[in-house]
Design an enzyme around this catalytic site. Structure first.
Site, mmCIF file in Angstrom:
data_model
loop_
_atom_site.group_PDB
_atom_site.id
_atom_site.type_symbol
_atom_site.label_atom_id
_atom_site.label_comp_id
_atom_site.label_asym_id
_atom_site.label_seq_id
_atom_site.Cartn_x
_atom_site.Cartn_y
_atom_site.Cartn_z
ATOM 1 N N ASN A 1 0.801 -1.227 0.000
ATOM 2 C CA ASN A 1 0.000 0.000 0.000
ATOM 3 C C ASN A 1 0.837 1.281 0.000
ATOM 4 O O ASN A 1 0.406 2.307 -0.518
ATOM 5 C CB ASN A 1 -1.012 -0.003 1.148
ATOM 6 C CG ASN A 1 -0.373 -0.212 2.501
ATOM 7 O OD1 ASN A 1 0.766 -0.652 2.615
ATOM 8 N ND2 ASN A 1 -1.118 0.087 3.553
ATOM 9 N N GLU B 1 4.775 -4.165 12.433
ATOM 10 C CA GLU B 1 3.754 -3.120 12.300
ATOM 11 C C GLU B 1 2.589 -3.780 11.580
ATOM 12 O O GLU B 1 2.650 -4.033 10.376
ATOM 13 C CB GLU B 1 4.310 -1.923 11.522
ATOM 14 C CG GLU B 1 3.468 -0.671 11.694
ATOM 15 C CD GLU B 1 2.437 -0.513 10.595
ATOM 16 O OE1 GLU B 1 1.252 -0.811 10.883
ATOM 17 O OE2 GLU B 1 2.792 -0.119 9.492
ATOM 18 N N CYS C 1 -3.275 1.011 7.189
ATOM 19 C CA CYS C 1 -3.506 0.472 8.528
ATOM 20 C C CYS C 1 -3.944 1.564 9.490
ATOM 21 O O CYS C 1 -4.519 1.284 10.547
ATOM 22 C CB CYS C 1 -2.253 -0.228 9.037
ATOM 23 S SG CYS C 1 -0.772 0.812 9.003
ATOM 24 N N GLU D 1 8.799 2.490 14.496
ATOM 25 C CA GLU D 1 9.579 2.932 13.347
ATOM 26 C C GLU D 1 9.536 4.452 13.292
ATOM 27 O O GLU D 1 8.518 5.068 13.610
ATOM 28 C CB GLU D 1 9.016 2.342 12.052
ATOM 29 C CG GLU D 1 9.148 0.830 11.988
ATOM 30 C CD GLU D 1 8.673 0.252 10.668
ATOM 31 O OE1 GLU D 1 9.444 -0.502 10.049
ATOM 32 O OE2 GLU D 1 7.530 0.550 10.264
#
Length: 486
Positions: A158, A257, A291, A465
């Site tokens: 994505n 993640e 997400c 991150e």
């Protein structure tokens, strides 16, 4: 269709030890355009033997790369940052062709991706340690920071460019070698990025890239073999659980993640202009295929009708089409399976009593398109309350009580991000502290920033991150005890 020059210019093979070999079995896989359902090109399709070669290259390159001066690593990232920005138009078109997002969004992703390289270029020269005398005076404590070692990086489709730089940046800055496996739907952005890093001076063997349709066959031997010392994965919670189990065998350090089920809460005192703007960003970024997308929008009953009307007008005005066409706001979903999932979730909600305010019908013609859709009066037992929509569907719920909406918002296995809209500072802080997510947007629908720690709690992942802590995921502490002679 005629292959655009930007596709022709991208390497199509694997990248191992600074070279571009074909897959050892000489297999290839197609890369499709989701707007037309046609094949753009074919790229190498790696297998376990290619993974072994990549691991050998990364392992052999690790000692010399770890010993490289921090400033040298920093300069490589700085040069790569500049090259990314210089090639914005080509990279944006590449992303649009292979995953569908409109060119305007793709250009924004190039800028976002480049910023990770600039951020970690600056962090590379700030890796520090410590020096102290033990409390009893018998030892000196020297604390070092060293790279964790060869890493396996797995990126999603994505945000194919930004998720690559978000992982590569800190690994390069820390002195780690890498094997990168991009999503099979979007390998071209990663291959183009690899070429840029090579041009920026990244030595052979530091970054190795495996494009593959056989993720399990390539990844599992790497994780169970003992040579990989760090996994960084962005993707679904389901796959993350499998990878975490595989990492257990050799105790691989892990950053995950994973999925999200983000609540967006609009209180009765919210600035509705800001709330609608924020909801549009949180919901429609990347066609909802994120997400961080607002999956559940809870609106206080006092403003529910007005909010729904404003949001519906904004959603209905969006132009759906091929991302390369001027004026396109919403491109196609990534593939037919992704669209089928959205269709199923909308039908389930409507079957349980939800009302369609706009959209909700699959358009005729080619491509994986789905219109921006607003659902009102969504019951709390609808499947979309427990499943990531990953599409342009805004599901509206109502609430009356702060405690109730916080409880409902937290009633999920995920905990990546949440959004709160209110003019009351005390309420914003109170609710933000109570929400069980790793990130909270206060009167904003955008939380992603290279300078901030990105990540979630519960089954939305492990580690962070970006930000100052992003490089920590790729560094180990080493403590040297030195007698003082006392």
């Amino acid at each position: 269709m005629t292959t655009p020059p930007v596709i022709t210019a991208v390497p199509k093979n694997l990248h191992i030890n600074g070279t571009w070999p074909p897959a050892t079995a000489h297999r290839t896989m197609p890369v499709d355009n989701p707007a037309t359902n046609t094949t753009l090109c074919h790229v190498a399709d790696a297998g376990p033997d290619d993974a072994a070669l990549a691991l050998t290259a990364a392992t052999r390159a690790q000692p010399a790369w770890a010993a490289t001066a921090p400033r040298e690593r920093s300069e490589i990232l700085r040069r790569a940052h500049e090259l990314l920005l210089d090639r914005t138009e080509d990279l944006a078109l590449l992303m649009t062709l292979e995953m569908g997002k409109p060119l305007a969004e793709a250009r924004g992703e190039v800028a976002y991706a480049a910023e990770f390289f600039r951020w970690f270029a600056e962090e590379a020269v700030r890796i520090d340690g410590g020096y102290a005398t033990s409390p009893d005076g018998r030892n000196r404590h020297l604390v070092l920071r060293q790279p964790v070692g060869p890493c396996l990086l797995i990126t999603p489709w994505n945000f194919p460019l930004a998720m690559g730089t978000r992982k590569i940046g800190p690994a390069v800055a820390a002195g780690c070698t890498m094997i990168l496996k991009p999503a099979p739907q979007t390998p071209l952005s990663t291959l183009a990025l690899t070429g840029i890093l090579t041009e920026a001076g990244l030595p052979p063997g530091v970054l190795n890239v495996l494009t593959t349709s056989d993720a399990a066959g390539v990844v599992e031997p790497l994780l169970r073999g003992g040579g990989i010392r760090k996994l960084s994965f962005t993707g679904s919670t389901q796959v993350g659980r499998i990878l975490l189990a595989q990492c257990a065998d050799t105790v691989v350090r892990t950053s995950l993640e994973l999925g999200g089920n983000a609540p967006l809460i609009v209180f009765e005192d919210a600035d509705l202009d800001a709330a609608v703007n924020g909801a549009m960003v949180a919901k429609m970024r990347n066609m909802g295929e994120a997400c961080t997308a607002a999956n559940r929008i809870y609106v206080h009953t006092a403003v529910a009708e007005e909010f729904a009307a404003r949001l519906t007008a904004r959603m209905a005005a969006l132009n759906v089409g091929d991302g390369t066409a001027p004026g396109t706001d919403v491109g196609p979903l990534i593939d037919g399976a992704g669209r089928d999932k959205v269709v199923r979730l909308v039908r389930d909600a409507v079957g349980r009593g939800a009302k369609i305010l706009t959209g909700g019908e699959v358009p005729e013609g080619e491509g994986n398109f789905y219109p921006p859709t607003v659902l009102a009066q969504v019951p709390r037992d609808a499947d979309l309350t427990t499943t990531e929509i990953f599409g342009p569907v805004a599901a509206l719920f109502t609430f009356d009580d702060e405690d109730d909406v916080v409880q409902v918002a937290n009633d999920t296995e995920w905990g990546l991000v949440s959004y709160v809209f209110t003019r009351d500072l005390d309420r914003a802080l109170r609710v933000g502290e109570r929400l069980e997510t790793g990130m909270v947007g206060i009167n904003t629908g955008l939380v992603s920033n290279p300078a901030a720690p990105f990540g979630g709690v519960k089954q939305s992942g492990l580690g962070r991150e970006g930000g100052r802590v992003g490089i920590e995921e790729f560094l180990e502490y080493k403590y040297l005890a030195i007698p003082t002679g006392a």
